[in-house]
Design a protein around this motif. Structure first.
Motif, PDB file in Angstrom:
ATOM      1  N   PRO A 195      20.718  -2.567  75.158  1.00  0.00           N
ATOM      2  CA  PRO A 195      21.683  -1.528  75.539  1.00  0.00           C
ATOM      3  C   PRO A 195      21.122  -0.127  75.311  1.00  0.00           C
ATOM      4  O   PRO A 195      20.312   0.108  74.417  1.00  0.00           O
ATOM      5  N   GLY A 196      21.549   0.784  76.140  1.00  0.00           N
ATOM      6  CA  GLY A 196      21.166   2.180  75.985  1.00  0.00           C
ATOM      7  C   GLY A 196      19.900   2.571  76.711  1.00  0.00           C
ATOM      8  O   GLY A 196      19.572   3.763  76.784  1.00  0.00           O
ATOM      9  N   LEU A 197      19.164   1.605  77.254  1.00  0.00           N
ATOM     10  CA  LEU A 197      17.923   1.934  77.969  1.00  0.00           C
ATOM     11  C   LEU A 197      18.220   2.410  79.385  1.00  0.00           C
ATOM     12  O   LEU A 197      19.163   1.945  80.018  1.00  0.00           O
ATOM     13  N   ARG A 198      17.404   3.312  79.869  1.00  0.00           N
ATOM     14  CA  ARG A 198      17.517   3.811  81.239  1.00  0.00           C
ATOM     15  C   ARG A 198      16.145   3.732  81.902  1.00  0.00           C
ATOM     16  O   ARG A 198      15.122   3.681  81.235  1.00  0.00           O
ATOM     17  N   ASP A 199      16.152   3.709  83.224  1.00  0.00           N
ATOM     18  CA  ASP A 199      14.883   3.739  83.949  1.00  0.00           C
ATOM     19  C   ASP A 199      14.201   5.088  83.760  1.00  0.00           C
ATOM     20  O   ASP A 199      14.883   6.098  83.540  1.00  0.00           O
ATOM     21  N   PRO A 200      12.864   5.112  83.762  1.00  0.00           N
ATOM     22  CA  PRO A 200      11.945   4.021  84.133  1.00  0.00           C
ATOM     23  C   PRO A 200      11.591   3.060  82.993  1.00  0.00           C
ATOM     24  O   PRO A 200      11.002   2.025  83.226  1.00  0.00           O
ATOM     25  N   LEU A 201      11.971   3.385  81.727  1.00  0.00           N
ATOM     26  CA  LEU A 201      11.599   2.536  80.603  1.00  0.00           C
ATOM     27  C   LEU A 201      12.258   1.157  80.707  1.00  0.00           C
ATOM     28  O   LEU A 201      11.636   0.135  80.387  1.00  0.00           O
ATOM     29  N   LYS A 202      13.489   1.107  81.166  1.00  0.00           N
ATOM     30  CA  LYS A 202      14.214  -0.158  81.295  1.00  0.00           C
ATOM     31  C   LYS A 202      13.452  -1.155  82.173  1.00  0.00           C
ATOM     32  O   LYS A 202      13.228  -2.309  81.775  1.00  0.00           O
ATOM     33  N   THR A 203      13.035  -0.713  83.348  1.00  0.00           N
ATOM     34  CA  THR A 203      12.308  -1.591  84.264  1.00  0.00           C
ATOM     35  C   THR A 203      10.942  -1.966  83.700  1.00  0.00           C
ATOM     36  O   THR A 203      10.504  -3.118  83.803  1.00  0.00           O
ATOM     37  N   SER A 204      10.256  -1.003  83.078  1.00  0.00           N
ATOM     38  CA  SER A 204       8.935  -1.266  82.513  1.00  0.00           C
ATOM     39  C   SER A 204       9.005  -2.328  81.415  1.00  0.00           C
ATOM     40  O   SER A 204       8.211  -3.282  81.392  1.00  0.00           O
ATOM     41  N   LEU A 205       9.980  -2.205  80.505  1.00  0.00           N
ATOM     42  CA  LEU A 205      10.114  -3.175  79.419  1.00  0.00           C
ATOM     43  C   LEU A 205      10.546  -4.542  79.943  1.00  0.00           C
ATOM     44  O   LEU A 205      10.108  -5.574  79.437  1.00  0.00           O
ATOM     45  N   ALA A 240      27.024  -5.816  72.638  1.00  0.00           N
ATOM     46  CA  ALA A 240      27.462  -5.115  71.442  1.00  0.00           C
ATOM     47  C   ALA A 240      27.682  -6.081  70.288  1.00  0.00           C
ATOM     48  O   ALA A 240      27.463  -5.744  69.134  1.00  0.00           O
ATOM     49  N   SER A 241      28.121  -7.305  70.567  1.00  0.00           N
ATOM     50  CA  SER A 241      28.398  -8.254  69.496  1.00  0.00           C
ATOM     51  C   SER A 241      27.162  -9.049  69.093  1.00  0.00           C
ATOM     52  O   SER A 241      27.090  -9.555  67.982  1.00  0.00           O
ATOM     53  N   LEU A 243      23.844  -7.891  69.407  1.00  0.00           N
ATOM     54  CA  LEU A 243      22.762  -7.030  68.942  1.00  0.00           C
ATOM     55  C   LEU A 243      23.299  -6.023  67.949  1.00  0.00           C
ATOM     56  O   LEU A 243      24.466  -5.631  67.998  1.00  0.00           O
ATOM     57  N   ASN A 244      22.434  -5.581  67.042  1.00  0.00           N
ATOM     58  CA  ASN A 244      22.786  -4.535  66.100  1.00  0.00           C
ATOM     59  C   ASN A 244      23.157  -3.258  66.850  1.00  0.00           C
ATOM     60  O   ASN A 244      22.827  -3.098  68.020  1.00  0.00           O
ATOM     61  N   GLU A 245      23.843  -2.341  66.194  1.00  0.00           N
ATOM     62  CA  GLU A 245      24.263  -1.098  66.840  1.00  0.00           C
ATOM     63  C   GLU A 245      23.085  -0.358  67.463  1.00  0.00           C
ATOM     64  O   GLU A 245      23.234   0.311  68.482  1.00  0.00           O
ATOM     65  N   SER A 246      21.911  -0.478  66.860  1.00  0.00           N
ATOM     66  CA  SER A 246      20.726   0.190  67.411  1.00  0.00           C
ATOM     67  C   SER A 246      20.248  -0.489  68.687  1.00  0.00           C
ATOM     68  O   SER A 246      19.549   0.109  69.495  1.00  0.00           O
ATOM     69  N   GLY A 247      20.606  -1.781  68.864  1.00  0.00           N
ATOM     70  CA  GLY A 247      20.187  -2.534  70.037  1.00  0.00           C
ATOM     71  C   GLY A 247      18.785  -3.088  69.948  1.00  0.00           C
ATOM     72  O   GLY A 247      18.303  -3.720  70.887  1.00  0.00           O
ATOM     73  N   ARG A 248      18.089  -2.911  68.817  1.00  0.00           N
ATOM     74  CA  ARG A 248      16.684  -3.318  68.735  1.00  0.00           C
ATOM     75  C   ARG A 248      16.488  -4.685  68.080  1.00  0.00           C
ATOM     76  O   ARG A 248      15.387  -5.219  68.107  1.00  0.00           O
ATOM     77  N   PHE A 249      17.525  -5.225  67.480  1.00  0.00           N
ATOM     78  CA  PHE A 249      17.423  -6.541  66.864  1.00  0.00           C
ATOM     79  C   PHE A 249      18.826  -7.154  66.797  1.00  0.00           C
ATOM     80  O   PHE A 249      19.823  -6.463  66.987  1.00  0.00           O
ATOM     81  N   PRO A 250      18.929  -8.469  66.546  1.00  0.00           N
ATOM     82  CA  PRO A 250      20.232  -9.137  66.620  1.00  0.00           C
ATOM     83  C   PRO A 250      21.215  -8.677  65.548  1.00  0.00           C
ATOM     84  O   PRO A 250      20.831  -8.199  64.475  1.00  0.00           O
ATOM     85  N   SER A 251      22.484  -8.858  65.848  1.00  0.00           N
ATOM     86  CA  SER A 251      23.541  -8.675  64.863  1.00  0.00           C
ATOM     87  C   SER A 251      23.676  -9.962  64.051  1.00  0.00           C
ATOM     88  O   SER A 251      22.944 -10.933  64.262  1.00  0.00           O
ATOM     89  N   THR A 252      24.638  -9.993  63.140  1.00  0.00           N
ATOM     90  CA  THR A 252      24.873 -11.210  62.366  1.00  0.00           C
ATOM     91  C   THR A 252      25.203 -12.378  63.289  1.00  0.00           C
ATOM     92  O   THR A 252      24.696 -13.496  63.123  1.00  0.00           O
ATOM     93  N   LEU A 253      26.050 -12.125  64.301  1.00  0.00           N
ATOM     94  CA  LEU A 253      26.387 -13.175  65.267  1.00  0.00           C
ATOM     95  C   LEU A 253      25.166 -13.565  66.097  1.00  0.00           C
ATOM     96  O   LEU A 253      24.945 -14.745  66.386  1.00  0.00           O
ATOM     97  N   GLY A 254      24.359 -12.586  66.489  1.00  0.00           N
ATOM     98  CA  GLY A 254      23.157 -12.878  67.256  1.00  0.00           C
ATOM     99  C   GLY A 254      22.181 -13.741  66.478  1.00  0.00           C
ATOM    100  O   GLY A 254      21.596 -14.691  67.021  1.00  0.00           O
TER     101      GLY A 254
END
Length: 315
Positions: A195-205, A240-241, A243-254
């Motif tokens: 979450p939170g990524l935008r192009d062009p980084l989104k497509t590249s990743l 949102a549920s 991934l962590n709020e930062s979006g870079r790693f899983p949440s507790t549920l993830g």
């Protein structure tokens, strides 16, 4: 007329060059911001694990199982408030119930680890006294399991890391040969879906992580390890549920969903008396199942005309 055409072409060429340079600059800015956040994750709280997890009361068969967890933030349980809900503990407790025995678990997974960190983690596992084969009465290979997740950092931080397929292959071979482990590899997730990524980084990743995931899948199969897909494990609900709020790693549920994927694969591997359907762990089936259209485009067409992914689902 000829002068006007030349002027028009020159103007269009200059505009295209300007747009291209702007896109490159934006990509560098986006990548730099993500890289700095990734580096900050090294200092985030996580619980190192070296424990013996008993089975449910009255079910202990008197023997033990060895479980090794290696890799990066996708398995270490970053920022989980309750340490008993991190992947090492969840997988160990599941194994203890499944096999009715004590599980000796150790995790060397670290936040923001790169492939170049994996050999040291493997060495730590192989030299671990708590995971020694001498502590198990049966000493059989079907009671030793290792789970690896690596590669995200190599994509986000290519300046310091490499796409370490040879490193992964060597790690699998050492764990199998020297430690007698059955190895499971959680391949790189689709980072374009964060979450939170935008192009062009989104497509590249998205493209880079898919290529790495495919390479890791094939490397695991070639080395007789068991590949698992992180992306499909985190499907079925909102980002949102999971991934962590930062979006870079899983949440507790993830983390719980990733752990259940690993446990299902182990259950299937050891012929545990549990009904397991791993068809969705296979990338081609997983992608088809998440596409509502029966006639989904091929990978080549997808690369040529990338679709915007929903911000409410992990693909």
């Amino acid at each position: 007329m000829g002068k006007r055409m030349l002027y028009a072409l020159a103007t269009m060429t200059g505009t295209a060059v300007g747009v291209g340079a702007s896109a490159v600059g934006l990509l560098r800015h986006q990548a730099g911001s993500l890289r700095r956040a990734f580096d900050d994750d090294v200092n985030r709280h996580y619980e190192p694990v070296t424990e013996a997890i008993p089975p449910p009361e009255g079910d202990d068969d008197g023997d033990s199982v060895a479980l090794a967890i290696l890799g990066d933030s996708w398995l270490c349980g970053l920022e989980v408030e309750d340490p008993t809900r991190t992947p090492p503990h969840l997988i160990a407790r599941g194994l203890a119930r499944m096999l009715s025995t004590t599980v000796r678990v150790q995790s060397t997974a670290r936040p923001s680890a790169l492939s170049e960190d994996l050999p040291a983690q493997v060495g730590e596992i192989l030299n671990s006294a708590s995971l020694s084969r001498q502590l198990s009465q049966r000493r059989s290979d079907d009671r030793r399991f290792a789970v690896i997740s690596i590669g995200t950092g190599d994509i986000i931080h290519p300046i310091h890391g490499t796409i370490g397929i040879p490193v992964l292959n060597q790690a699998i071979n050492r764990l199998q040969r020297e430690g007698r482990y059955t190895v499971f590899v959680l391949v790189c997730p689709n980072l374009g879906g964060l979450p939170g990524l935008r192009d062009p980084l989104k497509t590249s990743l998205r493209r880079t992580s898919r290529v790495l995931a495919g390479s890791q899948w094939l490397a695991a199969l070639a080395a007789h390890a068991v590949p698992l897909t992180a992306t499909q494990s985190l499907s079925g609900t909102t980002k949102a549920s999971l991934l962590n709020e930062s979006g870079r790693f899983p949440s507790t549920l993830g983390y719980a969903q990733l752990s259940s994927t690993v446990l299902a694969a182990i259950a299937e591997r050891i012929d545990a008396p549990v009904l397991v359907d791993r068809s969705l762990d296979i990338p081609e089936f997983a992608e088809r199942s998440s596409d509502p259209e029966a006639n989904s485009p091929t990978e080549a067409e997808d690369e040529a005309t990338p679709r915007e992914e929903s911000d409410s689902e992990v693909r």
